[in-house]
Design an enzyme around this catalytic site. Structure first.
Site, PDB file in Angstrom:
ATOM      1  N   CYS A 142      42.382  24.630 -71.171  1.00  0.00           N
ATOM      2  CA  CYS A 142      43.602  24.107 -70.553  1.00  0.00           C
ATOM      3  C   CYS A 142      43.309  22.945 -69.604  1.00  0.00           C
ATOM      4  CB  CYS A 142      44.300  25.242 -69.814  1.00  0.00           C
ATOM      5  SG  CYS A 142      45.764  24.717 -68.945  1.00  0.00           S
ATOM      6  N   THR A 183      37.582  34.448 -73.617  1.00  0.00           N
ATOM      7  CA  THR A 183      36.875  33.319 -74.239  1.00  0.00           C
ATOM      8  C   THR A 183      37.800  32.358 -74.971  1.00  0.00           C
ATOM      9  OG1 THR A 183      36.374  34.882 -76.006  1.00  0.00           O
ATOM     10  CG2 THR A 183      34.628  34.437 -74.431  1.00  0.00           C
ATOM     11  N   SER A 185      40.307  30.127 -77.259  1.00  0.00           N
ATOM     12  CA  SER A 185      40.475  29.800 -78.674  1.00  0.00           C
ATOM     13  C   SER A 185      39.803  28.474 -78.993  1.00  0.00           C
ATOM     14  CB  SER A 185      41.966  29.704 -78.999  1.00  0.00           C
ATOM     15  OG  SER A 185      42.561  28.699 -78.214  1.00  0.00           O
ATOM     16  N   GLY A 215      53.208  21.049 -85.092  1.00  0.00           N
ATOM     17  CA  GLY A 215      53.359  21.987 -83.977  1.00  0.00           C
ATOM     18  C   GLY A 215      53.378  21.225 -82.661  1.00  0.00           C
ATOM     19  N   LEU A 264      49.312  30.361 -74.843  1.00  0.00           N
ATOM     20  CA  LEU A 264      49.816  29.530 -73.752  1.00  0.00           C
ATOM     21  C   LEU A 264      49.070  29.863 -72.475  1.00  0.00           C
ATOM     22  CD1 LEU A 264      53.659  29.818 -74.442  1.00  0.00           C
ATOM     23  CD2 LEU A 264      52.236  27.777 -74.748  1.00  0.00           C
ATOM     24  N   HIS A 296      50.069  29.883 -69.324  1.00  0.00           N
ATOM     25  CA  HIS A 296      50.730  30.754 -68.342  1.00  0.00           C
ATOM     26  C   HIS A 296      50.782  32.201 -68.800  1.00  0.00           C
ATOM     27  CE1 HIS A 296      53.442  28.343 -70.791  1.00  0.00           C
ATOM     28  NE2 HIS A 296      54.238  29.385 -70.863  1.00  0.00           N
ATOM     29  N   HIS A 332      75.523  19.135 -57.753  1.00  0.00           N
ATOM     30  CA  HIS A 332      76.045  18.012 -58.534  1.00  0.00           C
ATOM     31  C   HIS A 332      75.574  16.706 -57.910  1.00  0.00           C
ATOM     32  CE1 HIS A 332      78.771  15.607 -60.916  1.00  0.00           C
ATOM     33  NE2 HIS A 332      79.131  14.969 -59.805  1.00  0.00           N
TER      34      HIS A 332
HETATM   35  C1  LIG Z   1      45.597  19.770 -76.517  1.00  0.00           C
HETATM   36  C2  LIG Z   1      46.126  21.065 -75.972  1.00  0.00           C
HETATM   37  C3  LIG Z   1      47.230  21.061 -75.161  1.00  0.00           C
HETATM   38  C4  LIG Z   1      47.716  22.251 -74.640  1.00  0.00           C
HETATM   39  N1  LIG Z   1      48.803  22.195 -73.834  1.00  0.00           N
HETATM   40  C5  LIG Z   1      49.276  23.337 -73.303  1.00  0.00           C
HETATM   41  C6  LIG Z   1      50.365  23.297 -72.409  1.00  0.00           C
HETATM   42  O1  LIG Z   1      50.898  22.243 -72.097  1.00  0.00           O
HETATM   43  N2  LIG Z   1      50.812  24.462 -71.897  1.00  0.00           N
HETATM   44  C7  LIG Z   1      50.233  25.658 -72.226  1.00  0.00           C
HETATM   45  O2  LIG Z   1      50.682  26.690 -71.734  1.00  0.00           O
HETATM   46  N3  LIG Z   1      49.195  25.728 -73.067  1.00  0.00           N
HETATM   47  C8  LIG Z   1      48.698  24.594 -73.605  1.00  0.00           C
HETATM   48  N4  LIG Z   1      47.620  24.647 -74.424  1.00  0.00           N
HETATM   49  C9  LIG Z   1      47.037  25.973 -74.725  1.00  0.00           C
HETATM   50  C10 LIG Z   1      46.160  26.461 -73.556  1.00  0.00           C
HETATM   51  O3  LIG Z   1      45.144  25.526 -73.333  1.00  0.00           O
HETATM   52  C11 LIG Z   1      45.577  27.820 -73.870  1.00  0.00           C
HETATM   53  O4  LIG Z   1      46.604  28.727 -74.213  1.00  0.00           O
HETATM   54  C12 LIG Z   1      44.833  28.365 -72.664  1.00  0.00           C
HETATM   55  O5  LIG Z   1      43.804  27.505 -72.281  1.00  0.00           O
HETATM   56  C13 LIG Z   1      44.274  29.744 -72.962  1.00  0.00           C
HETATM   57  O6  LIG Z   1      43.589  30.205 -71.855  1.00  0.00           O
HETATM   58  P1  LIG Z   1      42.359  31.208 -72.013  1.00  0.00           P
HETATM   59  O7  LIG Z   1      41.903  31.492 -70.618  1.00  0.00           O
HETATM   60  O8  LIG Z   1      42.722  32.332 -72.875  1.00  0.00           O
HETATM   61  O9  LIG Z   1      41.234  30.393 -72.813  1.00  0.00           O
HETATM   62  P2  LIG Z   1      40.574  28.967 -72.643  1.00  0.00           P
HETATM   63  O10 LIG Z   1      41.312  28.075 -71.750  1.00  0.00           O
HETATM   64  O11 LIG Z   1      40.267  28.515 -74.021  1.00  0.00           O
HETATM   65  O12 LIG Z   1      39.228  29.290 -71.886  1.00  0.00           O
HETATM   66  C14 LIG Z   1      38.213  30.026 -72.478  1.00  0.00           C
HETATM   67  C15 LIG Z   1      36.896  29.642 -71.829  1.00  0.00           C
HETATM   68  O13 LIG Z   1      35.906  30.522 -72.287  1.00  0.00           O
HETATM   69  C16 LIG Z   1      34.714  29.784 -72.461  1.00  0.00           C
HETATM   70  N5  LIG Z   1      33.857  30.546 -73.365  1.00  0.00           N
HETATM   71  C17 LIG Z   1      34.077  30.847 -74.666  1.00  0.00           C
HETATM   72  N6  LIG Z   1      33.068  31.606 -75.133  1.00  0.00           N
HETATM   73  C18 LIG Z   1      32.209  31.769 -74.101  1.00  0.00           C
HETATM   74  C19 LIG Z   1      30.974  32.459 -73.949  1.00  0.00           C
HETATM   75  N7  LIG Z   1      30.420  33.134 -74.934  1.00  0.00           N
HETATM   76  N8  LIG Z   1      30.367  32.411 -72.749  1.00  0.00           N
HETATM   77  C20 LIG Z   1      30.906  31.725 -71.718  1.00  0.00           C
HETATM   78  N9  LIG Z   1      32.061  31.063 -71.811  1.00  0.00           N
HETATM   79  C21 LIG Z   1      32.696  31.107 -72.979  1.00  0.00           C
HETATM   80  C22 LIG Z   1      35.188  28.468 -73.021  1.00  0.00           C
HETATM   81  O14 LIG Z   1      34.221  27.455 -72.831  1.00  0.00           O
HETATM   82  C23 LIG Z   1      36.436  28.236 -72.186  1.00  0.00           C
HETATM   83  O15 LIG Z   1      36.134  27.542 -71.007  1.00  0.00           O
HETATM   84  C24 LIG Z   1      47.084  23.476 -74.950  1.00  0.00           C
HETATM   85  C25 LIG Z   1      45.947  23.492 -75.761  1.00  0.00           C
HETATM   86  C26 LIG Z   1      45.457  22.303 -76.259  1.00  0.00           C
HETATM   87  C27 LIG Z   1      44.236  22.331 -77.120  1.00  0.00           C
END
Ligand SMILES: Cc1cc2nc3c(=O)[nH]c(=O)nc-3n(C[C@H](O)[C@H](O)[C@H](O)COP(=O)(O)OP(=O)(O)OC[C@H]3O[C@@H](n4cnc5c(N)ncnc54)[C@H](O)[C@@H]3O)c2cc1C
Length: 465
Positions: free
Chosen positions: A41, A143, A145, A182, A319, A321, A444
């Protein structure tokens, strides 16, 4: 030392879980394989894309939007390097902000690739090849996606790019093909179209923004076409080849039929994301999975004792949030509190121009579920503030239960939709009715008055249409 909690992954799910757990008195460590905190994110997702969306919107506004307001400017010039610096500075400010919060909450950051070595043990492989083990009472898999790949199309992040490469193109492509209509494809397609690219979107389904309200999606597609987007719906990209100095994509009708080719200098593959669970040691631990997703119960517990999962790696919308709220709920559950996420009220926003924002059920879902509902709609053309700002595209749509009037869904296509949606979200959290919304005094002139008018329209008593 044994940590109360070790989180693998410092994205919005993991870092928020860590902070909440620390607030509740736990000793926490977070393992992250990137060089900075904040995950997809903050580093390569929400934040950099919004920095470029805002900057490119300003560029387009300066070029076309100001003269009708009587503001005459010389033809604006694009300084792409400066725009990219704005994006990079924004990312740096955000990821450094997380590092500051970790320090403040006495959370240990451990950089390296994490895996679950055994119950209660997280191994971390550092970049230098050294390995260490952290002892943990509870382990959270956060971790996230990774980009979903398209068979026959190899991403090199130079000319055939994922969202990551599309956030850092060194120059504006003349022709950009976006594979997938998307949210990410349409947002990044918007950035490059505003900066001058000719954008063609190829989508396998016969509609854009699958999962969003289809009436909103249809209206939005028309607006995008007016902006210059070309769409090939119900088509798939079969292959992408180098041709001359550029690329040639072969597209085929999804239902079968004659293939066609489109030329481009950059192809963006934006067909979705898949949970990232490789090399975490989950199989050995017996963690149950479903098509790459970690299966969890209502308390985010996996099938392995002491191992939990949140965010993109589990079910539900991908997402930031949603991941954050799960992080908070899990930390509270681990502290013996009653953490909870209401999956019925998770807003979704497409940060294009105009924006799309929605919360709750779409009309398509209510029809499919056989729910009796009422609809109230109000167009921004009839809103005074929208006229004053020349942002009259779009409408608000409120869906309410036919019998109880409880609001079941809200969908907004319009300037600032992503901010306006939250009054519907709060209303829905409190089980509010369209009448509650309609009787709430709105300032308004504001765009939000259209939300109130749409709520009034549910009972056929809108004033301004
Ligand atoms: C271009 C783009 C735009 C987006 N815009 C939005 C938006 O506007 N609003 C929104 O709500 N969502 C948005 N998203 C989606 C959002 O980024 C994800 O839903 C969100 O980051 C998920 O959070 P998370 O903590 O599950 O995983 P992530 O943010 O993917 O974090 C996972 C972390 O785990 C780390 N990791 C993975 N495996 C390991 C391991 N074995 N050891 C150590 N670290 C590891 C990764 O390096 C990463 O830093 C967007 C995504 C993209 C690609």
């Amino acid at each position: 030392m044994t940590y109360d909690l070790v989180v693998i992954g410092a994205g919005p799910g993991g870092y928020v879980c860590a902070i909440r757990a620390a607030q509740l008195g736990m000793k926490v460590a977070v393992v992250e394989k990137m060089k900075t905190l904040g995950g997809t994110c903050l580093n390569i997702g929400c934040i950099p894309s919004k920095a470029l969306l805002y900057a490119s919107e300003m560029f387009e506004e300066a070029a076309h939007g100001l003269a009708p307001l009587g503001v005459v400017v010389a033809a604006p010039k694009l300084d792409l390097a400066a725009m990219m610096k704005h994006k990079d500075d924004t990312v740096a400010a955000n990821v450094n902000g997380v590092a500051f919060l970790f320090k403040k909450n006495k959370i240990d950051s451990v950089f390296g690739e994490g895996f679950i070595a055994a119950p209660g043990k997280v191994g971390v492989k550092g970049e230098d090849g050294n390995q260490k083990t952290l002892e943990a009472k509870a382990i959270v898999i956060a971790t996230g996606s990774d980009v979903a790949r398209l068979p026959g199309v190899e991403i090199d992040e130079k000319t055939v790019v994922s969202s990551t490469g599309a956030l850092s193109l060194p120059k504006v492509p003349k022709k950009l093909i976006v594979v997938g209509a998307g949210v990410i494809g349409l947002e990044l397609g918007s950035v490059w179209r505003r900066l001058g690219a000719e954008v063609t979107v190829v989508e396998f389904l016969d509609r854009i923004l699958p999962g969003m309200d289809s009436e909103v999606a249809k209206s939005f597609q028309r607006l995008l076409e007016k902006q210059g987007f070309a769409f090939h719906l119900a088509h798939k990209v079969a292959k992408v080849e180098k041709a001359g100095g550029g690329l040639k994509a072969t597209i085929e009708p999804a239902a079968g039929g004659d293939a066609n080719t489109i030329e481009a200098d950059v192809v963006l593959v934006a067909i979705g994301r898949r949970p990232f669970t490789q090399n975490l040691g989950l199989e050995a631990l017996g963690v149950k999975m479903d098509r790459g997703m970690v299966i969890v119960d209502d308390h985010f517990a996996t099938s392995a004792p002491g191992v939990y999962a949140i965010g993109d790696v589990i079910r539900g919308p991908m997402l930031a949030h949603k991941a954050e709220d799960e992080g908070v709920a899990l930390a509270e559950l681990l502290a013996g509190q009653a953490g909870h996420v209401n999956y019925g009220v998770i807003p979704g926003v497409v940060y294009t121009n105009p924006e799309i924002a929605s919360v709750g059920k779409t009309e398509d879902e209510l029809k499919a579920e056989g729910v009796a509902y009422k609809v109230g709609k109000f167009p921004f053309t009839a809103n005074g503030r929208a006229r004053a700002m020349r942002h009259t595209d779009g409408f608000v749509k409120i869906l309410a239960d036919a019998a109880t009037d409880r609001v079941l869904g809200a969908h907004i296509l319009g300037f600032g939709a992503g901010e306006m949606i939250h009054e519907a979200a709060v209303l829905m959290e409190f089980g509010g009715s369209s009448e509650d919304l309609a009787r709430t005094c709105h300032a308004h002139p504001t765009m939000s008055e259209a939300v109130k008018e749409a709520a009034l329209a549910v009972a056929k008593r809108a004033i301004h249409v």
